[in-house]
Design a protein around this motif. Structure first.
Motif, PDB file in Angstrom:
ATOM      1  N   ASN A 204       0.859  -1.190   0.000  1.00 22.13           N
ATOM      2  CA  ASN A 204       0.000   0.000   0.000  1.00 22.13           C
ATOM      3  C   ASN A 204       0.891   1.235   0.000  1.00 22.13           C
ATOM      4  OD1 ASN A 204      -2.204   1.687   0.068  1.00 22.13           O
ATOM      5  ND2 ASN A 204      -2.533   1.492   2.268  1.00 22.13           N
ATOM      6  N   GLY A 205       1.470   1.545  -1.158  1.00 20.52           N
ATOM      7  CA  GLY A 205       2.443   2.634  -1.252  1.00 20.52           C
ATOM      8  C   GLY A 205       3.846   2.153  -0.915  1.00 20.52           C
ATOM      9  N   GLY A 206       3.957   1.415   0.177  1.00 15.21           N
ATOM     10  CA  GLY A 206       5.194   0.737   0.538  1.00 15.21           C
ATOM     11  C   GLY A 206       4.937  -0.758   0.561  1.00 15.21           C
ATOM     12  N   LEU A 207       5.877  -1.505   1.131  1.00 14.43           N
ATOM     13  CA  LEU A 207       5.703  -2.951   1.232  1.00 14.43           C
ATOM     14  C   LEU A 207       6.119  -3.403   2.618  1.00 14.43           C
ATOM     15  CD1 LEU A 207       6.566  -5.675  -1.375  1.00 14.43           C
ATOM     16  CD2 LEU A 207       7.310  -5.951   1.003  1.00 14.43           C
ATOM     17  N   HIS A 208       5.213  -4.121   3.293  1.00 15.31           N
ATOM     18  CA  HIS A 208       5.508  -4.723   4.585  1.00 15.31           C
ATOM     19  C   HIS A 208       5.504  -6.233   4.409  1.00 15.31           C
ATOM     20  CE1 HIS A 208       5.133  -0.984   6.904  1.00 15.31           C
ATOM     21  NE2 HIS A 208       4.166  -0.692   6.064  1.00 15.31           N
ATOM     22  N   TYR A 209       6.642  -6.844   4.670  1.00 16.23           N
ATOM     23  CA  TYR A 209       6.796  -8.286   4.477  1.00 16.23           C
ATOM     24  C   TYR A 209       6.534  -9.009   5.789  1.00 16.23           C
ATOM     25  CZ  TYR A 209       8.903 -12.768   3.221  1.00 16.23           C
ATOM     26  OH  TYR A 209       9.122 -14.102   2.982  1.00 16.23           O
ATOM     27  N   HIS A 210       5.633  -9.973   5.763  1.00 12.18           N
ATOM     28  CA  HIS A 210       5.283 -10.748   6.955  1.00 12.18           C
ATOM     29  C   HIS A 210       5.801 -12.173   6.748  1.00 12.18           C
ATOM     30  CE1 HIS A 210       3.043 -11.504  10.614  1.00 12.18           C
ATOM     31  NE2 HIS A 210       2.488 -12.568  10.058  1.00 12.18           N
ATOM     32  N   PRO A 211       6.789 -12.612   7.514  1.00 14.85           N
ATOM     33  CA  PRO A 211       7.457 -13.894   7.258  1.00 14.85           C
ATOM     34  C   PRO A 211       6.661 -15.106   7.721  1.00 14.85           C
ATOM     35  CG  PRO A 211       8.395 -12.887   9.193  1.00 14.85           C
ATOM     36  CD  PRO A 211       7.393 -11.891   8.651  1.00 14.85           C
ATOM     37  N   SER A 212       5.364 -15.083   7.497  1.00 16.02           N
ATOM     38  CA  SER A 212       4.488 -16.183   7.878  1.00 16.02           C
ATOM     39  C   SER A 212       3.175 -16.008   7.137  1.00 16.02           C
ATOM     40  CB  SER A 212       4.249 -16.160   9.397  1.00 16.02           C
ATOM     41  OG  SER A 212       3.181 -17.015   9.748  1.00 16.02           O
ATOM     42  N   ASN A 213       2.345 -17.059   7.087  1.00 14.71           N
ATOM     43  CA  ASN A 213       0.997 -16.907   6.523  1.00 14.71           C
ATOM     44  C   ASN A 213      -0.029 -16.673   7.622  1.00 14.71           C
ATOM     45  OD1 ASN A 213       0.892 -19.431   7.681  1.00 14.71           O
ATOM     46  ND2 ASN A 213      -0.006 -20.459   5.899  1.00 14.71           N
ATOM     47  N   LYS A 214       0.425 -16.583   8.865  1.00 14.57           N
ATOM     48  CA  LYS A 214      -0.472 -16.294   9.987  1.00 14.57           C
ATOM     49  C   LYS A 214      -0.555 -14.783  10.158  1.00 14.57           C
ATOM     50  CE  LYS A 214      -0.545 -20.711  10.609  1.00 14.57           C
ATOM     51  NZ  LYS A 214      -1.695 -21.486  10.080  1.00 14.57           N
ATOM     52  N   ILE A 215      -1.687 -14.228   9.802  1.00 17.04           N
ATOM     53  CA  ILE A 215      -1.816 -12.776   9.821  1.00 17.04           C
ATOM     54  C   ILE A 215      -3.177 -12.408  10.393  1.00 17.04           C
ATOM     55  CG2 ILE A 215      -2.756 -12.554   7.479  1.00 17.04           C
ATOM     56  CD1 ILE A 215      -0.834 -10.128   7.164  1.00 17.04           C
ATOM     57  N   THR A 216      -3.235 -11.331  11.147  1.00 17.91           N
ATOM     58  CA  THR A 216      -4.465 -10.906  11.812  1.00 17.91           C
ATOM     59  C   THR A 216      -4.867  -9.517  11.334  1.00 17.91           C
ATOM     60  OG1 THR A 216      -3.298  -9.829  13.646  1.00 17.91           O
ATOM     61  CG2 THR A 216      -3.766 -12.195  13.864  1.00 17.91           C
ATOM     62  N   ASN A 217      -6.092  -9.123  11.658  1.00 22.69           N
ATOM     63  CA  ASN A 217      -6.535  -7.773  11.319  1.00 22.69           C
ATOM     64  C   ASN A 217      -5.671  -6.718  11.998  1.00 22.69           C
ATOM     65  OD1 ASN A 217      -8.784  -8.196   9.554  1.00 22.69           O
ATOM     66  ND2 ASN A 217      -9.953  -8.945  11.291  1.00 22.69           N
ATOM     67  N   GLU A 218      -5.187  -7.032  13.203  1.00 26.97           N
ATOM     68  CA  GLU A 218      -4.340  -6.083  13.918  1.00 26.97           C
ATOM     69  C   GLU A 218      -3.018  -5.872  13.179  1.00 26.97           C
ATOM     70  OE1 GLU A 218      -6.038  -8.572  15.340  1.00 26.97           O
ATOM     71  OE2 GLU A 218      -7.522  -7.229  16.246  1.00 26.97           O
ATOM     72  N   ILE A 219      -2.457  -6.965  12.638  1.00 23.86           N
ATOM     73  CA  ILE A 219      -1.215  -6.846  11.870  1.00 23.86           C
ATOM     74  C   ILE A 219      -1.449  -6.036  10.614  1.00 23.86           C
ATOM     75  CG2 ILE A 219       0.474  -8.150  10.512  1.00 23.86           C
ATOM     76  CD1 ILE A 219       0.251 -10.380  12.579  1.00 23.86           C
ATOM     77  N   LEU A 220      -2.579  -6.284   9.934  1.00 24.53           N
ATOM     78  CA  LEU A 220      -2.890  -5.541   8.720  1.00 24.53           C
ATOM     79  C   LEU A 220      -3.005  -4.046   9.017  1.00 24.53           C
ATOM     80  CD1 LEU A 220      -5.521  -7.915   7.061  1.00 24.53           C
ATOM     81  CD2 LEU A 220      -3.177  -7.522   6.320  1.00 24.53           C
TER      82      LEU A 220
END
Length: 246
Positions: A204-220
């Motif tokens: 979203n303009g930049g890139l945030h890499y999350h090193p897992s497929n476990k992701i939450t609304n809070e992380i987003l």
């Protein structure tokens, strides 16, 4: 393990409109990265940088000499009036390795047969693409992306126009292909890809890499990625609020 592709401090723009800024991403063999983000956030621009379709304003794109990229575009960008057959579309995938003037050989035609059998379109070689449904177009261009036996497969919203049966087959295939190649999968459906991919990149303009497929609304939210995470699981589904039937 040597990276296949490295993006370092990428800034990309159209004229003066900056779309991506300070983007860093490393793609290794057998990575399976889900790319998510809002419309206009830069997902397609990111793919264009990786595919050398646009040159970033700044930063560097470093590719291994071994990189061979297969690309499945959104089918709504394809001109269905272009006078070309299914066979010719699939064979155009060989241009990643061969010169356009080289003649088609028997081995390549056999590979076309095998790919058409896989997608359930046997004996459709000479059908013009203008006669195909959206789902059929997506299947044919998947064959094209796989024709050159890539080690990086890039898919831009691959499930947009396919029927549910082939969608399930597509995701099973991607799981098998991931043992042979890295995969970048762009999707709006976080619930679906989170059960398939290994890692997630929020764009979203930049890139945030999350090193897992476990992701939450809070992380987003912390990534400034305004997408609602609906569900995780082997059978993706959307939960609707209770409502009365009239």
């Amino acid at each position: 393990m040597e990276p296949l592709i490295e993006l370092k401090n990428i800034q990309a723009a159209y004229d003066k409109n900056v779309v991506l800024k300070e983007v860093n991403l490393t793609i290794h063999p057998n990575d399976f990265i889900g790319i998510i983000g809002p419309n206009g956030g830069g997902k397609t621009t990111l793919l264009k940088v990786i595919l050398n379709l646009i040159t970033p304003q700044s930063g560097s794109v470093i590719k291994s000499e071994k990189v061979n990229i297969g690309y499945l575009p959104q089918v709504n960008t394809i001109d269905k009036q272009f006078p070309i057959t299914i066979k010719d579309v699939i064979l155009s995938g060989r241009f990643a390795k061969d010169k356009w003037w080289q003649r088609t050989n028997r081995e390549q035609l056999k590979k076309v047969d095998e790919l058409l059998t896989f997608i359930g379109m046997d004996n459709a070689h000479h059908v013009p693409i203008g006669e195909l449904s959206g789902g059929q177009m997506q299947r044919v261009f998947l064959c094209r992306a796989l024709f050159s036996q890539p080690n990086v497969l890039v898919l831009d919203e691959p499930n947009t126009y396919v029927d549910k049966t082939f969608e399930a087959n597509l995701y099973n295939l991607l799981g098998e292909l991931n043992s042979k190649m890295a995969i970048l999968l762009v999707s709006h459906d976080v619930g679906t890809i989170s059960s398939m991919v290994k890692t997630i990149a929020c764009v979203n303009g930049g890139l945030h890499y999350h090193p897992s497929n476990k992701i939450t609304n809070e992380i987003l939210k912390s990534y400034n990625c305004p997408i609602e995470l609906v569900s995780h699981g082997h059978v993706p589904h959307r939960v609707l609020k209770h409502h009365d039937h009239e």
